[in-house]
Every structure is written in C-alpha cells, then in structure tokens.
Design an enzyme around this catalytic site. Structure first.
Site, short mmCIF file in Angstrom:
data_model
loop_
_atom_site.label_atom_id
_atom_site.label_comp_id
_atom_site.label_asym_id
_atom_site.label_seq_id
_atom_site.Cartn_x
_atom_site.Cartn_y
_atom_site.Cartn_z
N LYS A 137 8.04 2.50 -9.97
CA LYS A 137 6.46 2.59 -9.59
C LYS A 137 5.67 1.81 -10.52
CE LYS A 137 6.03 5.87 -6.13
NZ LYS A 137 5.26 5.65 -4.97
N LYS B 1 7.56 6.46 6.71
CA LYS B 1 7.49 7.69 6.23
C LYS B 1 6.87 8.49 7.56
CE LYS B 1 6.07 7.07 1.32
NZ LYS B 1 6.05 5.28 1.18
N ASP C 22 3.90 -0.77 3.27
CA ASP C 22 3.75 0.79 3.18
C ASP C 22 2.60 1.35 3.67
OD1 ASP C 22 4.07 3.53 2.78
OD2 ASP C 22 4.80 3.16 0.61
#
Length: 344
Positions: free
Chosen positions: A153, A261, A234
C-alpha cells in the site's frame, strides 16, 4: 422464508492503514435466511466513505430489501444494482441456504476443487500502510513467509521512503522471484503521477492500482496510455453498475487490469459482468476481499474459484482472514502463499 439481520462490530488486531485513513474496527450486517430446518448466512459489509451504498439508513434499506425477499422468495437483482454490499450478502445467504439443503453444509457455496479442499488459491502477501519502519518490518515478514507476490500500500507516507522500500525488495529478489504489486488507493496527485510511475518502473513492478483518485477519466486514460507501469482500476469501478456504463468506462480508460471486490463492485452478479466485459476488451482481472469477516471471505474465495476455474495461477487478494481479533470461524486456512478451503 424468514430473514434475520444482526449488526456486529469486528476489531482489527492492528490498525489497517490506507491513503483514506486508518481502520481500527469494522461494522458488518449478517443476514440469516431460514427455511424450515435449513439456514443460510451472508455478510453485508459496506466500507464507510468508499462503498456506494454506505449510507446513514443502511440498516433500514437492508431490512426493506429483506422484507421484499420474504414476500417474493427471490432477489431483485435490477433493484439492487446500486447496493452491492447488500446484494453480495444476500447472494451469499441464498447460496448458503442451498448448500444447507443439498449438502448439509452451509459453508459449501460452490462445487469447486478449492471449495472441496483439493486445491489452494495463490494469494499475495499484503503490506499495510504505516511508518517506514512498520512497513519495512511487515514487508520482511511477508518475504520470510515465502510469498512470491507482495502487494504494498503506497501513497500515504513520503514517496522517497516508499521508493526505498521497493528498492530494498528488488535488491534482494529479482522479478522472477518476487512479483511486486502496488496499491495507491488514489493517493498520487495527477501532475506528479506520471513522474512517480516512471521512477517506480525501474523496479519491475507488476502493476499499480488506482494511482490517482477516481472519477477523473480523462486523466486516468492519459496515465494508462503513457505509464511505463500497467495500471489497474479499483475505486474507479465503484458506483459504475450499469453494463453499458462499465463497457464505456473500460473503453475510454483502457486499463491493463481491473481489481474486483464483490462488496464494492456489484456483488457476485456484478463482478461476473465486469469480468466478461473486461475479457471482451482484452483487460485482465483478479479478485480481492474488502475487509470482510471470514463469512464474506469464504464466499469471495469460493466465487473466485468458480469464476476463474480450477488451476488459478494469478495471485488473488484473499489474505485478509487473520485481521480481526473476533473473527467468525470458517473453513479457511493460509498455507504458505495459498488460501485453502476445507469443506470436504
């Protein structure tokens, strides 16, 4: 059919840092379908300030959808397109109820080698944001555990320190030994983003997720066109729930990958659409969890094994099952760099 809803707060073992802030706890709503002696369980887990259906009246809206299902016996997918976390939880609960009826095992959602405990799914080792020292220690831990794909990250601490972390990995491991993925969570500023991507590219990076904030299609399209690094979308996908809008966005931006997701990107049904459209456009994809409990993670992993088929080789983002002090037991286990199910 009756549907009960239970709200529950889960607590992180260690604060989970992203460029949007630090999570110390996680709220989920668990839906339980009951039909005779059989029960099915699903998890609705929106992320504050990120999910398109994270709203103050979340519990009331979820209850209204459940009341409708109690009357009709089915999910209205079109009505729930804009409520992905609720849809995902209810999809899971229906699959769990079916598994209870057919297999007497409500955790066996899909009949795949992974779900039967015969194959593991390769996963990346995730290094959360923190201070330079914290990230360095976490990175060393993942490498020591034998992960051949590590995801960092980035975008929160000083860029020079992040660049140094990447350099340290490459000094010890070649691109053939360790695949490096980065996730900026929209943390880079557009004017500097291309220069930062050029600096990172010298370290053989597999891809970088969402380098700049979402909803800047022209800027993101330019980065995808000019970047020496493959770019994955994303957050950009959140709230884009109509199939024609999905195709339009991918054709305009032309990313190398999309990262899916189910809780954020349309439930299982919406993710299937994304995968099919991306394949049509020559765009790759992989699936990750979104800080769900093991109930959601079990569903995501089994869905992943179903949609990509047996023998998955691309590492998926499914290593979040050990984040909480008070997680819910599920037949999941990380062995080496693979996630295993053991529903057999």
């Amino acid at each position: 059919m009756k549907i009960a809803i239970q709200e529950r707060v889960l607590h992180f073992k260690q604060p989970a840092g992203t460029s949007r802030g630090i999570y110390t706890e996680r709220k989920s709503w668990f839906v339980q379908l009951t039909e005779g002696e059989h029960k099915g369980l699903g998890e609705c887990a929106p992320l504050p300030d990120l999910s398109c259906d994270a709203r103050p009246d979340y519990a009331a809206v979820l209850r209204a959808f459940c009341d409708r299902i109690e009357q009709t016996g089915a999910i209205d997918y079109e009505a729930m397109r804009d409520y992905p976390s609720m849809l995902f939880g209810l999809e899971t609960a229906f699959l769990s109820l079916r598994a209870s009826r057919e297999h007497n095992n409500p955790a066996l959602l899909f009949d795949t080698p992974f779900s039967r405990g015969e194959q593991g799914i390769p996963i990346n080792g995730l290094v959360w944001m923190g201070t330079y020292e914290e990230m360095l220690a976490r990175m060393e831990e993942k490498l020591a555990q034998g992960f051949s794909c590590v995801k960092l990250k980035v975008g929160a601490i000083d860029f020079e320190n992040e660049l140094h972390l990447v350099r340290r990995i490459r000094e010890r491991f070649s691109r053939h030994e360790v695949q490096l993925r980065l996730d900026a969570n929209g943390g880079f500023k557009y004017p500097q983003a291309l220069y930062q991507l050029e600096l990172l590219s010298q370290y053989a990076i597999h891809s970088i997720e969402q380098p700049i904030k979402a909803k800047q299609w022209a800027f993101m399209a330019e980065l995808c066109r000019e970047s020496p690094l493959p770019i994955a979308l994303d957050e950009e996908l959140i709230g884009v729930n109509d199939p024609s809008a999905k195709r339009q966005m991918l054709r305009i931006i032309k990313p190398s990958y999309i990262v899916l997701k189910p809780s954020l990107h349309g439930g299982m049904a919406g993710c299937r659409e994304w995968i099919e459209i991306a394949r049509d456009e020559g765009i790759g994809s992989w699936i990750t969890s979104a800080l769900e409990s093991n109930v959601g993670l079990n569903a995501i992993a089994q869905f992943c094994s179903s949609v990509y088929g047996p023998g998955i080789t691309m590492p998926q983002g499914l290593g979040t099952g050990q984040l909480f002090t008070d997680n819910i037991p599920m037949p999941l286990e990380i062995r080496g760099e693979r996630l295993w199910g053991s529903n057999s």
